[in-house]
Design an enzyme around this catalytic site. Structure first.
Site, PDB file in Angstrom:
ATOM      1  N   VAL A  96      -1.560  10.169  21.978  1.00  0.00           N
ATOM      2  CA  VAL A  96      -0.943  11.192  21.126  1.00  0.00           C
ATOM      3  C   VAL A  96      -0.432  10.453  19.893  1.00  0.00           C
ATOM      4  O   VAL A  96       0.604   9.804  19.936  1.00  0.00           O
ATOM      5  CB  VAL A  96       0.228  11.879  21.866  1.00  0.00           C
ATOM      6  N   CYS A 128       6.462 -13.483  -5.492  1.00  0.00           N
ATOM      7  CA  CYS A 128       6.608 -14.157  -6.788  1.00  0.00           C
ATOM      8  C   CYS A 128       8.016 -14.106  -7.371  1.00  0.00           C
ATOM      9  O   CYS A 128       8.519 -15.103  -7.854  1.00  0.00           O
ATOM     10  CB  CYS A 128       5.684 -13.525  -7.815  1.00  0.00           C
ATOM     11  N   MET A 173      -1.809 -16.180 -12.993  1.00  0.00           N
ATOM     12  CA  MET A 173      -1.599 -15.876 -11.573  1.00  0.00           C
ATOM     13  C   MET A 173      -0.175 -15.392 -11.330  1.00  0.00           C
ATOM     14  O   MET A 173       0.355 -15.548 -10.238  1.00  0.00           O
ATOM     15  CB  MET A 173      -1.951 -17.089 -10.712  1.00  0.00           C
ATOM     16  N   CYS A 211       0.814  -1.217   0.000  1.00  0.00           N
ATOM     17  CA  CYS A 211       0.000   0.000   0.000  1.00  0.00           C
ATOM     18  C   CYS A 211       0.845   1.263   0.000  1.00  0.00           C
ATOM     19  O   CYS A 211       0.343   2.339   0.333  1.00  0.00           O
ATOM     20  CB  CYS A 211      -0.898  -0.018   1.228  1.00  0.00           C
ATOM     21  N   GLU A 228       6.971 -25.207 -10.646  1.00  0.00           N
ATOM     22  CA  GLU A 228       7.176 -25.717  -9.287  1.00  0.00           C
ATOM     23  C   GLU A 228       8.592 -26.171  -8.958  1.00  0.00           C
ATOM     24  O   GLU A 228       9.004 -26.119  -7.801  1.00  0.00           O
ATOM     25  CB  GLU A 228       6.257 -26.928  -9.074  1.00  0.00           C
ATOM     26  N   PHE A 233      -0.355 -20.062  -5.864  1.00  0.00           N
ATOM     27  CA  PHE A 233       0.573 -21.116  -5.416  1.00  0.00           C
ATOM     28  C   PHE A 233      -0.131 -22.369  -4.920  1.00  0.00           C
ATOM     29  O   PHE A 233       0.417 -23.113  -4.099  1.00  0.00           O
ATOM     30  CB  PHE A 233       1.519 -20.572  -4.326  1.00  0.00           C
ATOM     31  N   GLN A 241      10.262 -17.828 -13.075  1.00  0.00           N
ATOM     32  CA  GLN A 241       9.664 -18.930 -12.316  1.00  0.00           C
ATOM     33  C   GLN A 241      10.723 -19.667 -11.504  1.00  0.00           C
ATOM     34  O   GLN A 241      10.492 -20.029 -10.352  1.00  0.00           O
ATOM     35  CB  GLN A 241       8.976 -19.921 -13.269  1.00  0.00           C
ATOM     36  N   HIS A 281       7.847   5.594  19.751  1.00  0.00           N
ATOM     37  CA  HIS A 281       8.593   4.349  19.971  1.00  0.00           C
ATOM     38  C   HIS A 281       8.893   4.168  21.456  1.00  0.00           C
ATOM     39  O   HIS A 281       8.661   3.097  22.032  1.00  0.00           O
ATOM     40  CB  HIS A 281       9.899   4.381  19.169  1.00  0.00           C
ATOM     41  N   VAL A 319       0.257 -25.519 -16.936  1.00  0.00           N
ATOM     42  CA  VAL A 319      -0.799 -24.645 -17.459  1.00  0.00           C
ATOM     43  C   VAL A 319      -0.477 -24.182 -18.880  1.00  0.00           C
ATOM     44  O   VAL A 319      -1.318 -24.253 -19.780  1.00  0.00           O
ATOM     45  CB  VAL A 319      -1.031 -23.422 -16.533  1.00  0.00           C
TER      46      VAL A 319
END
Ligand code: FAD
Ligand code: FES
Ligand code: FES
EC number: 1.2.3.1
Length: 1332
Positions: free
Chosen positions: A258, A149, A1041, A50, A1264, A801, A1197, A352, A1085
């Site tokens: 705070v 990946c 994927m 993000c 794999e 996976f 891969q 912290h 695949v």
């Protein structure tokens, strides 16, 4: 957004987003403007998906600053006056792509693409601050970004293109490339060394970047600074802009936190449900953000971010004499590894310190450093020491509720004062410490008599713990071995940990307590010697290794593959390193994942209630309170699903929802449907379930064996005559190994959106799955509809996976039921913690072996037993043990073999497929056995591996023929490429010279059989349309994927129809276009669907040949129009019936596989015997990939799988309570490899192309196999630990289980410290976790 908060400017386009997290003040509220490029992977700051850039203008110094931050933890109210740049703001395919976006895509740094926007934003922000960064700065900037990946190498390659490289560095970066380039020139080979061409990259031009919004500058300059108050239904946010206003607010609301960086308060609110009706968040208060160097101490404002503190300390140590900076150096060392850069940018020093987390890295140091906290309230100033009382929150030493921490005073160190910090975590960076420590000693002028001593530890109690009494007793002692011995005993007496201490790893923690003390002792001794060589004895060279850092170096990588056959047409893309079709869209955030789909009118959200007991009867479920909450529409229970609550998964029926009995924690009990996500989640928490525990509770494999709790049937494979062979062998050994499970950790959590069409009972299911046909079936069965009414669509999946099949189906069926019942769209997106709790992962294994072998290492007889922990339901457990059996011999010929396998039924969520499907576990058992045989024979493991390896033509245990020529070639090339013999000698030399650091080297071969064991499981179909403008639309049954299957399919169409790739489009996978598809998995695949696509293209070509031959110079537009005019169909289906394969478990014989992928990997590691840390120094991988369709994707891969395998075998560790509850439910507890873990040197080489008749253009599936090669790292660590043990006189067999975590490494390197620690009597305590 502007109307919501006039002070925030978003540098991106505006849309509206479906999910608003009500009543929270996080940046997710920005999504009403539909900026979906920013991804949500964990919600707790741990994954970096993000990442956005926050820019602010400081009117006093007239400077704009930029920093990367985790959107999931940024309270939106804290952004007043800030510009937020999301991925959409820096470039898009509609406007202009930013060089960072272009390069990460073109360097093949994206696969599933879910992490990519976060990666891009981290790099982009760094470049805004440093247009020509060093590689260290870049890898540091990416320390908080996870990728499951790619294995990071291509991302680093993309980063390198921005680095300013000195001549010396250039050699490091590209040294092997240069060497190989020379070899290539000399031998005139057609090998290629690069997967991208830098020449085509857009230049980075800082003048082209977005400017800071002038209106915000004007606002900052002109607007009077006033306290801002934002009020919500339940919450009030107060942002004072002056110190007086802050003190006033704190006086009025003493209980309000705070909030500075929100990295402590935010996760608490999210994960622990802590609620604050009022939040005070100071903004731009100068008195909190200052730095003052007084000559004897440094005073740092509590509001400074940890990044600013890091920078300041870096400057301070440059400018002060060394002796004054020892505390600052120690703090700086910890700040380099504390969290990721985004968290350091957000978190404040004050936050912290005041949080006083038990694993705080800075507090143990500050606590020993005589630091003082400057506090202020309306009532006045106060100073309190940062000591143990403060850390323990003793009322007399703590902040008063109305007080604010203004600053912290850190004294300079003195001449005879020494300070150090130590930490050990599961992963070297961005991981909370298991134990950390701060230590300080002061001797007084010229002596070695202890005048002052302070020692504190983190991770061993509820907060930082100080060993005060021990230190007091040691005062007056000289700094010598005797003192050390007494000190260790005193500290172990004082800093005690019960056997049941939270966090577990108790013996490891105790050992670290004394190991750190020893390191400190040596460090000080060494400095004393430097200061006064005559008086101080100093250290023998051999022991200095205790103090040196683990190997570090510039990341360098080489890739070697042979370029495609020149016989093919010039534009033929087969064999070319073509970028992932969605690469650019991943990098711009335009790639749409399931949760990015816009809200459907009147859409609802579904949240599951899951069981909290592992084996129990459900006595009652009370829904009343949940149903009464606002927004709640319905709660689906088993009662609603009467008659459809069960679906046969493979061979066993499985219940969708439970209301009578639960057999694991995380089982689905009911589903709350509400108008919004927040309402659904809040209501789910209010469902009251009463349980009655049942017996037995079976968690471990041993317990399953004891209770005879197995799934049927047992599987067995036998070859030769094992019993007879045992009679003739020289030796027999028996052993066993445990292999822990693994979480898939796909970056996109389980996601689905079900839309009833409102006509003819049609229903559309958009879901992140690998198996659309199964989703269609289970949804149809649950809704009692024929399959033709249910359409399942998958555009792309953000990593799978193996984890997005059967459980996904169950959740989709319940979501569809809710959607159908209410006639409204329903969305269900799991949070990371829910996902990890519900879905299960790789099967833990117990392997037992009995090997009969000769003196020369030949194994003549092998008798093995595999036990897998299958969890509560069968799922794919039987298939997993079958594949484990069929692949267990890896690359070796065992002339007499018997192997039996059982899947244990236990009270855990059902384990399922995960990349490699049983092979990574079965292969490791075999390799462990071989390693032990080698040790018994006194031979090198590689010799025993070689002597037992398949040679040329042979037969597997199931009597399938095998030609192992390429296996041997891979092995030999790997030995050569890694300079194995030379490096082995170097490792041995290193080990003989270093007592506390050891290196290890290991090489492992690979034979990975590819195939599904049945013809039907391998059938595939495709559909190709040619439109009248000559453009082509292709679709097939495979799911994208991250592995690039769609890219490969377009390459196939391009070759077959001889048209450019740009002419071909692929929209996604759907049961509407290609029916009855098989699951996407098992490395095949692209193989299978590619043959179907090829078939469709050939059908079309055959039909069109007469037309093309009539007008050979024509375009596809001409030919399509001519075909249409002649009524020739321009649409064709393609079909592949599956590879011929069979396997009979009755006879133990068959031909289950189509071909074998061969390979070998050699890895070198360095370990720290005192802490258990390890560093991956170098890995060389050689693979036989046949003829690669796309070397960039194939290498991707191999590397991605290798790094995932490395995680499996070395750091990824799941923890469960003795009641069967999963503790590790997010990136903060479960560590997958990060950028710091990849080998410093990585070399990948593909064997020259080899032909095979049956596969798609002679290619091989590589999804794999690479995962297993990660175990070369396991055995390299094994080798290093062995070296340590032998030096300490421990010559017996070394048994190490997987994963080989720092804990296991440290505890195996037995020494006087491991012997010193107290050991708890088994049974005298309830451990925090059970080893699974
Ligand atoms: C993903 C992640 C990884 C992390 N990794 C590490 C790690 O490796 N090592 C490590 O040591 N830590 C780690 N942390 C913890 C992190 O260091 C702390 O969360 C952080 O320093 C807290 O600072 P903050 O400004 O965000 O605090 P906030 O969340 O804003 O506030 C925390 C508390 O401090 C109080 N507070 C803040 N400022 C003041 C003030 N001036 N006066 C009085 N009270 C105040 C607040 O009232 C609140 O109770 C990690 C955290 C996350 C989320
Ligand atoms: S989603 Fe924010 S860090 Fe993971
Ligand atoms: S590409 Fe990084 S997580 Fe998939």
């Amino acid at each position: 957004l502007k109307s919501l908060f006039p002070g925030v400017v978003l540098q991106g386009q505006s849309y509206s987003r479906k999910r608003i997290l009500e009543n929270t003040l996080s940046l997710t509220m920005l999504f009403p403007v539909r900026l979906t490029g920013t991804k949500y992977g964990c919600g707790t700051g741990g994954c970096g998906a993000c990442t956005v850039m926050i820019s602010r203008y400081n009117p006093t110094i007239k400077r704009i600053s930029h920093h990367a931050a985790n959107a999931c933890l940024i309270p939106i109210c804290s952004l007043y006056g800030a510009a937020v740049t999301t991925i959409e703001g820096i470039g898009s395919t509609k406007t202009r792509i930013h060089p960072v976006q272009e390069r990460i895509a073109k360097c093949h740094g994206t696969q599933c693409g879910f992490c990519t926007p976060g990666m891009v934003m981290s790099i982009y922000t760094l470049l805004r601050n440093h247009p020509e960064p060093s590689l260290e700065q870049l890898t540091d900037a990416l320390g908080g970004n996870l990728c499951r990946c790619t294995g990071y190498r291509p991302i680093i390659d993309a980063c390198k293109t921005f680095c300013k490289v000195s001549r010396k560095e250039y050699f490091f970066f590209f040294k092997d490339l240069i060497i190989l380039e020379r070899v290539r020139e000399r031998e005139r080979l057609s090998i290629s060394l690069k997967l991208f061409s830098e020449e085509e990259f857009l230049p980075l031009d800082p003048t082209q970047e977005l400017i800071f919004p002038p209106e915000l500058m004007i606002m900052a300059e002109k607007q009077p600074q006033r306290t801002r108050i934002f009020g919500g239904d339940r919450m009030t946010w107060i942002s004072p802009t002056t110190l007086t206003a802050l003190l006033e607010a704190k006086f009025k609301y003493p209980q309000a936190p705070v909030v500075m960086g929100n990295t402590s308060v935010g996760p608490e609110m999210k994960l622990k449900g802590v609620f604050h009706p009022v939040i005070i968040s100071p903004d731009g208060i100068e008195e909190l953000n200052f730095l003052f160097n007084e000559g004897y101490c440094l005073t740092l404002g509590a509001g400074l971010s940890l990044t600013q503190v890091k920078y300041i300390l870096g400057e301070v140590i440059q400018n002060l004499p060394e002796e004054k900076t020892r505390m600052y150096r120690a703090l700086l060392k910890h700040l380099r590894t504390l969290a990721g850069s985004q968290i350091r940018n957000m978190a404040s020093l004050g936050g912290h310190i005041v949080s006083r987390h038990l694993d705080s890295d800075l507090n143990p140091l500050l606590a020993v450093g005589n630091c003082t906290l400057n506090l202020l309230s309306k009532k006045g100033k106060r100073q309190v020491p940062l000591n143990e009382e403060f850390l323990r929150r003793c009322p007399s030493a703590d902040l008063k509720p109305e007080e604010i921490l203004i600053s912290v005073k850190i004294p300079h160190s003195r001449k005879w004062e020494f300070v150090s910090g130590f930490r050990q975590a599961q992963r070297q960076q961005n991981a909370l410490a298991v134990v950390n420590s701060g230590m300080r000693v002061f001797f007084g002028e010229g002596g070695d008599i202890i005048r002052e001593l302070s020692i504190s530890y983190g991770g061993v109690g509820p907060t930082t713990v100080c060993a005060k009494n021990s230190c007091r007793k040691l005062i007056g002692r000289p700094w010598n071995e005797e003192m050390l011995d007494v000190a260790c005993r005193l500290v172990l007496d004082e800093v005690t940990l019960p056997g049941s201490a939270p966090g577990g790893r108790v013996e490891f923690k105790r050992t670290l307590i004394v190991s750190f003390l020893f390191k400190f002792y040596l460090e000080v001794l060494q400095i004393l010697k430097r200061m006064d060589p005559v008086r101080s004895p100093g250290l023998a060279d051999k022991y200095e290794s205790a103090l040196e850092d683990l190997h570090s170096g510039h990341h360098c990588s080489t890739l070697k593959y042979e370029v495609s056959d020149s016989k093919n047409l010039p534009q033929d893309p087969i064999g070319q390193p073509i970028m992932h079709l969605s690469g650019i869209k991943h990098a711009t955030g335009e790639a749409i994942y399931c949760d990015d789909m816009p809200t459907v009118d009147r859409e609802l959200f579904l949240s599951f209630v899951t069981s909290s007991r592992a084996h129990a009867k459900i006595v009652s479920i009370d829904l009343s309170e949940a149903l009464s909450l606002p927004g709640v529409v319905d709660i689906v229970t088993e009662e609603h699903l009467r008659g459809v609550n069960s679906f046969c998964i493979l061979s066993e029926p499985e219940k969708l929802l439970r209301t009578e009995e639960v057999s694991c924690v995380g089982q689905l009990v009911c589903a709350v449907i509400a108008e919004s996500e927040v309402q659904a989640k809040q209501a789910a928490k209010r469902v009251k379930v009463v349980y009655q525990d049942l017996q037995p509770l079976i968690l471990t494999i041993e317990e399953a064996i004891q209770h005879n709790s197995f799934f049927e049937p047992e599987r067995k494979l036998e070859y030769g005559n094992v019993d007879e062979a045992f009679k003739v062998v020289d030796h027999i050994l028996e052993g066993e190994i445990h292999i822990g499970g693994q979480e898939h950790f796909y970056m996109e959590t389980q996601s689905m959106l079900v839309v009833p069409k409102g006509e003819d009972q049609e229903i559309d299911v958009y879901v992140s799955t690998q198996f659309p046909k199964y989703i269609q079936d289970i949804v149809a069965s649950t809704l009692k509809l024929p399959a033709n009414k249910v359409m399942c669509h998958v555009k792309r999946v953000g990593g799978a996976f193996g984890g997005k099949t059967y459980k996904t189906g169950i959740m989709a069926a319940i979501t569809a039921f809710a959607a159908n019942k209410h006639g409204r769209a329903v969305r269900c997106i799991l949070e990371r913690g829910e996902d990890m709790l519900i879905t299960g992962g790789r099967h833990p294994y117990l392997g037992k072996y009995k090997a009969g072998f000769m003196n020369d290492g030949r194994i003549l007889a092998l008798d093995m037993q595999h036990y897998s922990n299958g969890g509560a339901s069968l799922d794919e457990s039987l298939l997993v043990i079958e594949m484990g059996l069929l692949k267990m011999e890896n690359a070796y010929k065992f002339p007499n073999l018997r192997c039996r396998a059982w899947a244990c039924r236990t009270n855990f969520p059902s384990n399922t497929a995960l990349r490699g499907f049983g092979f990574p576990q079965a292969g490791l058992i075999t390799e462990s056995c071989i390693t032990e045989v080698a040790a018994r024979c006194g031979l090198a493991p590689e010799k025993v591996r070689m002597i037992n390896m398949y040679k040329e033509i042979d037969q597997t245990p199931y009597k399938q023929e095998i030609n192992a020529k390429n296996l041997i070639q891979c092995w030999k090339e790997c030995m050569d490429m890694s300079s194995y013999s030379l490096r082995k000698a170097a490792v041995e030399k290193f080990n003989s010279e270093n007592y506390w650091k050891k290196k290890g080297l290991a090489v492992v071969p690979l034979k990975f059989p590819v195939g599904l064991g049945s013809v039907a499981a391998g059938q595939a179909a495709a559909l190709v349309h040619i439109y009248l403008d000559g453009s082509v639309l292709v679709t097939h049954g495979g799911i994208e994927m991250g592995q690039g299957v769609h890219t490969k399919m377009i390459q196939v169409v391009s070759r077959e129809l001889r048209m450019p790739i740009s002419n071909i489009h692929l929209r996604g996978t759907s049961t509407e276009t290609v029916p009855n598809t098989n699951i996407s998995g098992g490395s095949v695949v692209a193989d299978l669907n590619g043959l179907a696509v090829k078939d469709a293209c050939q059908t079309l070509l055959k039909r069109l040949e007469p037309i093309i031959s009539k007008n050979p110079q024509g375009t596809w537009k001409d030919w399509a129009q001519a075909a249409f005019d002649e009524s020739i169909s321009l649409s064709a289906t393609g079909y592949f019936r599956g590879y011929e394969s069979n396997m009979s478990w009755e006879t133990g014989e068959g031909h289950p596989f189509e071909y074998f992928v061969y390979g070998a990997a050699c890895s070198e590691v360095e370990i720290d015997c005192l802490t258990g840390a390890h560093k991956n120094i170098r890995t060389d991988v050689v693979m036989d990939v046949g003829c690669s369709i796309n070397p960039a994707l194939d290498i991707g891969q191999i590397e991605g799988a290798f790094i995932q395998g490395m995680g499996l075998y070395t750091i990824e560790e799941l923890h469960y309570s003795p009641q069967g509850v999963l503790y590790t439910r997010g990136p903060n507890q479960y560590k997958i490899p990060a950028i710091c873990d990849i080998p410093t040197e990585l070399h990948i080489s593909l064997l020259p192309p080899s032909q095979s008749s049956n596969t798609l253009y002679s290619s091989k599936g590589l999804g794999e196999s690479g995962i297993f090669l990660g175990c070369s790292m396991f055995f390299a660590i094994h080798d290093a630990v062995n070296a340590a043990r032998q030096e300490r006189g421990l010559f017996g067999p070394l048994k190490l289980n997987s994963p080989l975590t720092p804990e296991k490494i440290r505890m195996a390197c037995e020494d006087k410290f491991t012997k010193m620690i107290p050991k708890d009597k088994p049974g005298s305590y309830v451990p925090w976790n059970v080893p699974i």
